[in-house]
Design a protein around this motif. Sequence first.
Motif, PDB file in Angstrom:
ATOM      1  N   GLN A   1      34.415  38.592  43.560  1.00 12.10           N
ATOM      2  CA  GLN A   1      33.138  38.797  42.875  1.00 12.10           C
ATOM      3  C   GLN A   1      33.073  40.192  42.250  1.00 12.10           C
ATOM      4  O   GLN A   1      32.647  40.352  41.101  1.00 12.10           O
ATOM      5  CB  GLN A   1      31.965  38.581  43.839  1.00 12.10           C
TER       6      GLN A   1
ATOM      7  N   GLU B   1      32.749  41.143  38.245  1.00 15.37           N
ATOM      8  CA  GLU B   1      31.708  42.034  37.739  1.00 15.37           C
ATOM      9  C   GLU B   1      32.299  43.222  36.988  1.00 15.37           C
ATOM     10  O   GLU B   1      31.798  43.608  35.927  1.00 15.37           O
ATOM     11  CB  GLU B   1      30.820  42.516  38.896  1.00 15.37           C
TER      12      GLU B   1
ATOM     13  N   ARG C   1      31.811  44.073  32.982  1.00 16.07           N
ATOM     14  CA  ARG C   1      31.317  45.361  32.470  1.00 16.07           C
ATOM     15  C   ARG C   1      32.260  45.908  31.405  1.00 16.07           C
ATOM     16  O   ARG C   1      31.826  46.386  30.355  1.00 16.07           O
ATOM     17  CB  ARG C   1      31.158  46.370  33.605  1.00 16.07           C
TER      18      ARG C   1
ATOM     19  N   SER D   1      37.455  36.691  34.002  1.00 20.49           N
ATOM     20  CA  SER D   1      36.872  37.241  35.228  1.00 20.49           C
ATOM     21  C   SER D   1      37.900  37.555  36.321  1.00 20.49           C
ATOM     22  O   SER D   1      37.528  37.960  37.418  1.00 20.49           O
ATOM     23  CB  SER D   1      35.819  36.271  35.775  1.00 20.49           C
TER      24      SER D   1
END
Length: 141
Positions: free
Chosen positions: A4, A8, A12, A72
Amino acid sequence: MTPQEMAEACARAMWNNDSTSQRLGMTLDHIGPGTAVLSMTITEAMSNGHGNCHGGYIFTLADSTFAFACNSYNQLAVAQHCSVSYLLPVRIGDRLTATATEVSRRGRSGIYDIRITTQDGAHVAEFRGHSRSVKGTHLPD
């Protein structure tokens, strides 16, 4: 770093360089490993000759959502093939939400389904993206 946290951090890094999504007023509402949710309000500048949202903007929202989902894992990924099916017209002022779900990720290839809905939950489009991993990462080693 957890999966996770990795998702993130990658989001960004991508968002900072994504002037298209930013300038169209998209928001990144959720990110996770293989998943993303972005939303955008349709403006008059996005209308077509019928007074509805031009399909290219719906495609762009879905494509951006696809990009965040397939990137991701800190491995650069690009679109290899995408398709969209428009189900209902979208009106000026509608707030669209695109939700990406990873269907498959094996080797250098991935498949992602993106569902686009309005603020009322109307299902307006379906997008399927095929990704291909390429050399490089979003984050330094």
